[in-house]
Write a protein that holds these residues in place. Sequence first.
Motif, PDB file in Angstrom:
ATOM      1  N   MET A 272       0.482  -1.773  -0.321  1.00 30.99           N
ATOM      2  CA  MET A 272       0.107  -0.020  -0.441  1.00 30.99           C
ATOM      3  C   MET A 272       0.728   1.295   0.005  1.00 30.99           C
ATOM      4  N   GLU A 273       2.014   1.097   0.499  1.00 31.31           N
ATOM      5  CA  GLU A 273       2.624   1.955   1.056  1.00 31.31           C
ATOM      6  C   GLU A 273       3.953   2.483  -0.220  1.00 31.31           C
ATOM      7  N   GLN A 274       4.032   2.047  -1.149  1.00 32.93           N
ATOM      8  CA  GLN A 274       4.492   1.314  -2.786  1.00 32.93           C
ATOM      9  C   GLN A 274       3.765   2.356  -3.401  1.00 32.93           C
ATOM     10  N   TYR A 275       2.483   1.287  -3.532  1.00 31.89           N
ATOM     11  CA  TYR A 275       1.775   2.357  -4.079  1.00 31.89           C
ATOM     12  C   TYR A 275       1.110   4.051  -3.990  1.00 31.89           C
ATOM     13  N   THR A 276       1.121   4.126  -2.860  1.00 36.78           N
ATOM     14  CA  THR A 276       0.927   5.845  -2.257  1.00 36.78           C
ATOM     15  C   THR A 276       1.890   6.396  -2.813  1.00 36.78           C
ATOM     16  N   ILE A 277       3.610   6.061  -3.029  1.00 36.03           N
ATOM     17  CA  ILE A 277       4.276   6.787  -3.526  1.00 36.03           C
ATOM     18  C   ILE A 277       4.424   6.865  -4.828  1.00 36.03           C
ATOM     19  N   ILE A 278       3.726   5.675  -5.610  1.00 39.80           N
ATOM     20  CA  ILE A 278       3.036   5.983  -7.287  1.00 39.80           C
ATOM     21  C   ILE A 278       2.711   6.649  -7.741  1.00 39.80           C
ATOM     22  N   LYS A 279       1.952   6.548  -6.472  1.00 43.64           N
ATOM     23  CA  LYS A 279       0.630   7.365  -7.269  1.00 43.64           C
ATOM     24  C   LYS A 279       0.154   8.958  -6.811  1.00 43.64           C
ATOM     25  N   SER A 280       1.227   9.237  -5.674  1.00 43.66           N
ATOM     26  CA  SER A 280       2.158  10.933  -5.523  1.00 43.66           C
ATOM     27  C   SER A 280       2.565  11.486  -6.957  1.00 43.66           C
TER      28      SER A 280
ATOM     29  N   ILE B 125     -13.740  -1.641  -2.165  1.00 42.56           N
ATOM     30  CA  ILE B 125     -14.014  -0.452  -1.805  1.00 42.56           C
ATOM     31  C   ILE B 125     -12.483   0.362  -1.867  1.00 42.56           C
ATOM     32  N   PHE B 126     -11.187  -0.121  -1.716  1.00 38.27           N
ATOM     33  CA  PHE B 126     -10.021   0.772  -1.988  1.00 38.27           C
ATOM     34  C   PHE B 126     -10.057   1.084  -3.453  1.00 38.27           C
ATOM     35  N   ALA B 127      -9.852  -0.234  -4.156  1.00 41.03           N
ATOM     36  CA  ALA B 127      -9.862  -0.082  -5.706  1.00 41.03           C
ATOM     37  C   ALA B 127     -11.161   0.521  -6.871  1.00 41.03           C
ATOM     38  N   GLY B 128     -12.686   0.505  -5.992  1.00 39.04           N
ATOM     39  CA  GLY B 128     -13.703   1.673  -6.756  1.00 39.04           C
ATOM     40  C   GLY B 128     -13.337   3.092  -6.032  1.00 39.04           C
ATOM     41  N   TYR B 129     -12.539   3.715  -4.987  1.00 32.04           N
ATOM     42  CA  TYR B 129     -12.175   5.158  -4.855  1.00 32.04           C
ATOM     43  C   TYR B 129     -11.099   5.024  -6.035  1.00 32.04           C
ATOM     44  N   GLU B 130      -9.836   4.578  -5.722  1.00 36.39           N
ATOM     45  CA  GLU B 130      -9.152   4.504  -7.013  1.00 36.39           C
ATOM     46  C   GLU B 130      -9.407   4.685  -8.085  1.00 36.39           C
ATOM     47  N   ILE B 131     -10.181   3.848  -8.956  1.00 32.76           N
ATOM     48  CA  ILE B 131     -10.306   3.973 -10.224  1.00 32.76           C
ATOM     49  C   ILE B 131     -11.837   5.047 -10.361  1.00 32.76           C
ATOM     50  N   ALA B 132     -13.029   5.723  -9.507  1.00 33.31           N
ATOM     51  CA  ALA B 132     -13.185   6.599  -9.734  1.00 33.31           C
ATOM     52  C   ALA B 132     -12.216   8.084  -9.555  1.00 33.31           C
ATOM     53  N   TYR B 133     -11.308   7.951  -9.050  1.00 29.36           N
ATOM     54  CA  TYR B 133     -10.040   9.089  -8.382  1.00 29.36           C
ATOM     55  C   TYR B 133      -9.460   9.851  -9.631  1.00 29.36           C
ATOM     56  N   TRP B 134      -9.235   8.768 -10.354  1.00 25.25           N
ATOM     57  CA  TRP B 134      -8.458   8.419 -11.944  1.00 25.25           C
ATOM     58  C   TRP B 134      -9.177   9.074 -12.922  1.00 25.25           C
ATOM     59  N   ILE B 135     -10.478   8.714 -13.051  1.00 26.24           N
ATOM     60  CA  ILE B 135     -11.544   8.901 -13.940  1.00 26.24           C
ATOM     61  C   ILE B 135     -11.507  10.535 -13.508  1.00 26.24           C
ATOM     62  N   HIS B 136     -12.156  10.919 -12.412  1.00 28.01           N
ATOM     63  CA  HIS B 136     -12.051  12.058 -11.789  1.00 28.01           C
ATOM     64  C   HIS B 136     -11.101  12.472 -12.453  1.00 28.01           C
ATOM     65  N   MET B 137     -10.135  12.588 -11.920  1.00 32.51           N
ATOM     66  CA  MET B 137      -8.876  13.383 -11.982  1.00 32.51           C
ATOM     67  C   MET B 137      -8.391  13.494 -13.623  1.00 32.51           C
ATOM     68  N   ALA B 138      -8.257  12.481 -14.024  1.00 30.97           N
ATOM     69  CA  ALA B 138      -7.516  12.426 -15.268  1.00 30.97           C
ATOM     70  C   ALA B 138      -8.706  13.623 -16.530  1.00 30.97           C
ATOM     71  N   THR B 139     -10.143  13.606 -16.474  1.00 26.05           N
ATOM     72  CA  THR B 139     -11.326  13.445 -17.025  1.00 26.05           C
ATOM     73  C   THR B 139     -11.103  15.181 -16.623  1.00 26.05           C
ATOM     74  N   ILE B 140     -10.971  16.071 -15.364  1.00 27.23           N
ATOM     75  CA  ILE B 140     -10.691  17.562 -15.328  1.00 27.23           C
ATOM     76  C   ILE B 140      -9.304  18.038 -15.542  1.00 27.23           C
ATOM     77  N   MET B 141      -8.123  17.023 -16.282  1.00 29.50           N
ATOM     78  CA  MET B 141      -6.926  17.321 -16.732  1.00 29.50           C
ATOM     79  C   MET B 141      -7.310  17.701 -18.021  1.00 29.50           C
ATOM     80  N   GLY B 142      -8.061  17.002 -18.402  1.00 28.90           N
ATOM     81  CA  GLY B 142      -8.289  16.798 -20.329  1.00 28.90           C
ATOM     82  C   GLY B 142      -9.434  17.628 -20.644  1.00 28.90           C
ATOM     83  N   PHE B 143     -10.336  17.692 -19.907  1.00 27.90           N
ATOM     84  CA  PHE B 143     -10.955  19.605 -19.302  1.00 27.90           C
ATOM     85  C   PHE B 143     -10.667  20.740 -19.502  1.00 27.90           C
ATOM     86  N   LEU B 144      -8.928  20.916 -18.638  1.00 24.25           N
ATOM     87  CA  LEU B 144      -8.442  21.753 -18.824  1.00 24.25           C
ATOM     88  C   LEU B 144      -7.843  22.250 -19.869  1.00 24.25           C
TER      89      LEU B 144
END
Length: 667
Positions: free
Chosen positions: A1-9, A207-226
């Motif tokens: 989990m910690e490794q994923y957090t670093i990669i995510k950041s 639940i964690f996976a669902g959150y992360e999927i929604a998170y990345w779609i949300h962020m990718a869409t916002i940045m694409g929109f930008l």
Amino acid sequence: MEQYTIIKSFVMLMALVGAFSFFSIRVRRLYRLMMAVEGAAEFKLDQIGKRIGVLFKDVLGQANVRRKKLPGIAHTLIFFGFLAVQPHSLELMIKGVCPAFEVGHWIPGLYGGYLFAADILASFVLVGFAYAIYRRTMVRPAYLTMGTDANLIILFTCLIIITFQFINAFQTLLPAEPGAFDYRGVFPLSSLLVGFFGLDQMGPQQIFAGYEIAYWIHMATIMGFLVYIPGSKHLHLLAAAPNVFLKPLAREKAIVKTDIENEDLETFGLGKVSELNWKNVLNLYACTECGRCEEQCPAANTDKPLSPKQIVHDLKVDLLGQSDAILGGNFDQVQPIVREDSPVTGDVLWSCTTCRACEDICPVNIEHLDFIVEARKHQVLMEASFPPEVQETFTNLENQANPWGFGADSRADWCKGMDVPLMGDNPDADLLWFVGCAGSFDDRGKKISQAMARVLQRAGVNFAILGPEEACNGDMARRAGNEYLAQMLIQQNVETLNGYKPRQILTGCPHCFNIIKNEYPQFGASYPVVSHAELLFDLHKQGRLKPNGNSLGTLTFHDSCYLSRWNGIVQPPRDLLRSMNRGQLTEMTRIGQKGFCCGAGGGRMFMEENLGRRINVDRAEEVIGTGAATVAAACPFCATMLSDGLMDKEAAVVVKDIAELVDEATS
């Protein structure tokens, strides 16, 4: 989990740097392009407090947008809902890079209240878009752009909102760290997704996976929109607020004055997009192609090739398409606006009646007429390109100072035997009546002038006219693009007016009223100007014009564009007619500042109308629909156009100017 957090950041940081860098590059290019054009903007940044108030009213308050009820409400829901989502989305962005960042940890009560409201407002966005989709797929108004660009914007925004709500739902299920903000109970609508989709039945990893999927779609869409915004029609998200803030604060509008005598000017008017000024370019950026201008435009309504929305879009496409030459300073490489492969043709430019309906209805205060009139100016002065029938009118104006070509010395013949004094004989008159060309030479206009003279004499007004000293006001020449001729006529009148220094000027023609009031000050003549609609009502209120009790029958009133939209004079003529006719006045559907043009403005009184349906016939049909026996006008051009339109429809409706009606109704 910690490794994923670093990669995510790391991934999130790189994505944000890339998106904002690309966004800033595109915005800087747009700004450089806006500053690279050659035209000089006549703009003064003043009344900052009032401008801030306009921002609150028109941008945050969405006042202009809500003038069209259902689309306005839908847009308001989308606007506020989308704004409400952004602070939490920004927090999530920062949290993606710095997991320990959490606003709710510092101000839990305030932030919890914000999240509660934002969750509700986010749902309103979907309600607004549901109506937008219904309108685009079912109602399908002709003026609404139905393109991939608009559909992508809807898709982007809906995806941002839906993923936002799923993020909220999953946040209520994620295990909270000690001392962290508790998201349970702060999402009244997103929490419903938990039960509806059975999210609470999922395991911790799911639940964690669902959150992360929604998170990345949300962020990718916002940045694409930008990244997408600066190159799309939704550039207005960036440009609309500045355009509203910098709009002209006064309702009155003057045509841009060209310094004809400036020997350094190599060209006049607008011939290339490189000759735009920075404020024009901001106008182009601010347009979202909502089509409200086209919906109101009399030319577009009668199947002419002009669409105000389209001309703004075409100029923006032309500007962006030639931006490399403009940014590089190679202005000679920029193509003319009106050319063989351009959608901005002569028919487009000359279809405009300058009624200003487009500018009046525009939610972001775009000044369409500056493009059209300046382009006409270039066509006339630099290309000698204009409708052939206008040549005779220009010649008449140059030789006899009136568009019909009657002898200038006969300008006061309409009032022979009426004891109407000339200003030269009565220089101390309280009122200088600028009769105008139509009132002096046109057979219909002369009858209106005679009625007005009788009313003024009946009311005991000390007035005088200029007679042969008066020249055409210059409106027709100026709006038809002949700025040189217009300035010649204006200067002639200015010298005369400044010689007499009148206390007040009366006009019976809205075109005279508008140009003398709003444009003569450009040439050194600034005097109080009153329209005959206002003066007659004032005289009635003073008790100097008393109704004789005779009924004028069933009446309706046609608004002149140059009184209503250009100068906001809507109520006085109506109050006058109701007072003179026992309160009876039947209104048409399109009235006041949303009134429909008669078709005579912008010099079109003296041009043939060969394209589409006739504008005056369209208006005549609306007059007939009221069932009124008489239609009142407050403009000699309107009276002529309405009479011709009613004659075409073989209708038994009589057209009378308000001066004629007051003449009949008083004693």
